[in-house]
Scaffold this motif. Structure first.
Motif, PDB file in Angstrom:
ATOM      1  N   LEU A  44       0.823  -1.200   0.000  1.00 22.81           N
ATOM      2  CA  LEU A  44       0.000   0.000   0.000  1.00 22.81           C
ATOM      3  C   LEU A  44       0.863   1.259   0.000  1.00 22.81           C
ATOM      4  N   ASP A  45       2.114   1.141   0.473  1.00 19.63           N
ATOM      5  CA  ASP A  45       3.011   2.289   0.444  1.00 19.63           C
ATOM      6  C   ASP A  45       3.363   2.680  -0.990  1.00 19.63           C
ATOM      7  N   ARG A  46       3.300   1.728  -1.907  1.00 23.62           N
ATOM      8  CA  ARG A  46       3.584   1.991  -3.318  1.00 23.62           C
ATOM      9  C   ARG A  46       2.310   2.364  -4.093  1.00 23.62           C
ATOM     10  N   HIS A  47       1.246   1.572  -3.881  1.00 23.12           N
ATOM     11  CA  HIS A  47       0.053   1.734  -4.709  1.00 23.12           C
ATOM     12  C   HIS A  47      -0.989   2.682  -4.114  1.00 23.12           C
ATOM     13  N   GLY A  48      -0.917   2.932  -2.815  1.00 21.46           N
ATOM     14  CA  GLY A  48      -1.816   3.904  -2.209  1.00 21.46           C
ATOM     15  C   GLY A  48      -3.128   3.351  -1.705  1.00 21.46           C
ATOM     16  N   SER A  49      -3.627   2.279  -2.308  1.00 20.78           N
ATOM     17  CA  SER A  49      -4.892   1.696  -1.872  1.00 20.78           C
ATOM     18  C   SER A  49      -4.942   0.241  -2.322  1.00 20.78           C
ATOM     19  N   VAL A  50      -5.827  -0.523  -1.672  1.00 16.16           N
ATOM     20  CA  VAL A  50      -6.021  -1.917  -2.069  1.00 16.16           C
ATOM     21  C   VAL A  50      -6.539  -1.981  -3.501  1.00 16.16           C
ATOM     22  N   GLU A  51      -7.439  -1.054  -3.857  1.00 17.42           N
ATOM     23  CA  GLU A  51      -7.985  -1.038  -5.214  1.00 17.42           C
ATOM     24  C   GLU A  51      -6.885  -0.885  -6.254  1.00 17.42           C
ATOM     25  N   ASN A  52      -5.957   0.033  -6.005  1.00 18.31           N
ATOM     26  CA  ASN A  52      -4.861   0.245  -6.956  1.00 18.31           C
ATOM     27  C   ASN A  52      -3.931  -0.964  -7.014  1.00 18.31           C
ATOM     28  N   TYR A  53      -3.694  -1.576  -5.868  1.00 21.04           N
ATOM     29  CA  TYR A  53      -2.839  -2.772  -5.824  1.00 21.04           C
ATOM     30  C   TYR A  53      -3.465  -3.901  -6.629  1.00 21.04           C
ATOM     31  N   HIS A  54      -4.749  -4.150  -6.414  1.00 22.15           N
ATOM     32  CA  HIS A  54      -5.436  -5.200  -7.170  1.00 22.15           C
ATOM     33  C   HIS A  54      -5.471  -4.864  -8.657  1.00 22.15           C
ATOM     34  N   ALA A  55      -5.697  -3.609  -8.982  1.00 27.13           N
ATOM     35  CA  ALA A  55      -5.732  -3.208 -10.393  1.00 27.13           C
ATOM     36  C   ALA A  55      -4.393  -3.496 -11.069  1.00 27.13           C
ATOM     37  N   ALA A  56      -3.291  -3.263 -10.358  1.00 28.73           N
ATOM     38  CA  ALA A  56      -1.970  -3.559 -10.925  1.00 28.73           C
ATOM     39  C   ALA A  56      -1.826  -5.049 -11.175  1.00 28.73           C
ATOM     40  N   LYS A  57      -2.263  -5.865 -10.233  1.00 30.70           N
ATOM     41  CA  LYS A  57      -2.170  -7.313 -10.397  1.00 30.70           C
ATOM     42  C   LYS A  57      -2.963  -7.800 -11.619  1.00 30.70           C
ATOM     43  N   LEU A  58      -4.132  -7.182 -11.839  1.00 29.94           N
ATOM     44  CA  LEU A  58      -5.016  -7.646 -12.897  1.00 29.94           C
ATOM     45  C   LEU A  58      -4.540  -7.273 -14.288  1.00 29.94           C
TER      46      LEU A  58
END
Length: 454
Positions: A187-201
């Protein structure tokens, strides 16, 4: 080496820019040099090894004032880094090593693997199963070696992909893709869980009709805009409770897997192997028999829930890389109780509440070390001992010795699943794991042989 038409299409004037050296950047540099392409580099703090390699390859330092056509950025550099934004505004395309490999070697089939936990073990197991089926397959990417170091030596590359790498794949096609699971991380890189999941997808962005996307049976996504992934026609679910081919042909019972091989990883790897064979148009006689034998002989990835010692009925399990909640939870679920759980390191924001629930009735004692170990122990609310040694090796020796005082009956598990990163007392998770292994070896060697009197 590319042919002349490829060489002409990859203009070396302006040169390529390698932004960020280290492990990934060195792989990019070696690859570009092998292609006969001119490149420059930028790194805020280049190591001696990096500078020596750049000098050996004849690559000079670059400049933000220079125009570049393509910039290959290291995964650790944030996507919104000011330097990258400036380079992009001047006309440069920003990609990562995975996109570079895919563009330069379109004849190599890529199997992509990502997830919050389990992606390394699934990557190596998929490559092992493909080799058992007669395919020249190698693993690389986020795990060693870098993808560019293996891309010229295989027909199928099984690629472990971090969320950082997936931010820069630019529509790269993975005919077979696996998402092992999705939790909370970085979360320190992506800012939110949504952004983290979006990167994975992004792993599915370049897929085409007929490709395969393997997902766990119940995957919850943060953000309504992401839920469409589950409806994609190429999406299939793997079942950790059943190891079988897609037509239902059984392989073996998950309980028969070697220590350190997670059933979910195995289930995904089996279906990915079968899908990759279809992509290659290859029929393998007695595929079920070959994969069953390969699963029985599978080797776990080092540092991932690996048995590193045994004394009487006590197993010593090293899972030094378990710093994400899902990974630690999995380790607790698969270790044989009673468990003495060794935790510690530097906190990276893992959720502890699910771990408290999983530990109930399974963990007898927590042994905590390192910078945030005492706080982990306090928040877990379990009986605990605190190791105060500030030297990495001494801390691990004390942790193993203390752990064994809680298993006097000679059965159970001493589990290193640390929750925190290694950067308080060690250079990396591998060094932490090696310290645990050495401490286990020293402790077991010092025990009297059966029948000896104390």
């Amino acid at each position: 080496m590319t042919d002349q038409r490829q060489q002409d299409s990859l203009s070396s004037d302006p040169p390529w820019l390698i932004y960020g050296l280290g492990r990934s950047g060195r792989g990019v540099a070696r690859f570009l040099h092998g292609e006969g392409l001119a490149a420059e580099w930028l790194d805020a703090n280049p190591g001696a090894e990096d500078q020596a390699l750049m000098q050996e390859l004849g690559f000079q330092p670059g400049s933000l004032d220079r125009r570049y056509q393509t910039v290959v950025a290291a995964p650790g550099v944030p996507i919104d880094h000011p330097d990258l934004l400036a380079l992009q505004s001047s006309g440069a395309e920003i990609i990562g090593e995975v996109a570079l490999a895919a563009r330069q070697r379109p004849g190599v089939t890529l199997v992509g693997v990502t997830g919050t936990a389990g992606k390394g073990g699934t990557t190596t197991l998929t490559a092992q199963l493909l080799r058992a089926a007669g395919v020249n397959a190698l693993e690389g990417g986020n795990i060693d070696p870098p993808l560019l170091d293996v891309i010229d030596r295989c027909e199928v590359a099984v690629v472990e992909l971090s969320s950082f790498q997936l931010e820069r794949i630019a529509g790269t096609r993975f005919p077979v893709a696996i998402i092992t699971n999705l939790g909370i991380d970085h979360l320190d890189r992506h800012g939110s869980v949504e952004n983290y999941h979006a990167a994975k997808l992004h792993i599915a962005d370049g897929q085409q009709p007929g490709d395969v996307l393997l997902l766990p049976p119940a995957m919850q996504l943060q953000g309504e805009h992401l839920r469409g992934l589950l409806a994609l026609p190429q999406a299939r679910h793997f079942d950790p409770a059943r190891l079988a081919l897609s037509d239902g042909t059984p392989l073996l019972d998950p309980a028969e897997l070697p220590s350190g091989i997670h059933p979910a990883n195995a289930a995904a790897a089996v279906l990915a192997t079968e899908a990759a064979l279809l992509v290659l148009g290859r029929e393998v006689p007695d595929l079920a028999g070959r994969l069953t034998q390969a699963l029985r002989q599978a080797r776990p990835l080092g540092g991932r829930f690996e048995e590193v010692g045994r004394w009487r009925g006590v197993q010593f399990i090293e899972d030094s890389i378990a710093t994400r909640t899902l990974a630690v939870q999995s380790a607790l679920e698969h270790a044989r109780p009673p468990i003495v759980w060794v935790v510690g390191g530097r906190d990276k924001g893992a959720e502890l509440a699910p771990l408290r629930e999983t530990a109930q009735g399974r963990v007898r004692q927590v042994v905590a070390f390192g910078e945030d170990g005492p706080r982990f122990a306090a928040e877990l609310g379990l009986p605990s001992d605190i190791i105060t040694a500030q030297d990495g090796m001494a801390a691990m020796q004390a942790a193993v010795a203390q752990a064994m005082t809680h298993l006097p009956e000679g059965r159970g598990t001493v589990l290193l699943a640390p929750i925190g990163t290694s950067f308080d007392l060690y250079r990396n998770y591998q060094e932490r794991g090696a310290a645990f292994r050495q401490a286990v070896q020293e402790w077991t060697a010092a025990q009297p042989a059966p029948g000896d009197r104390p």
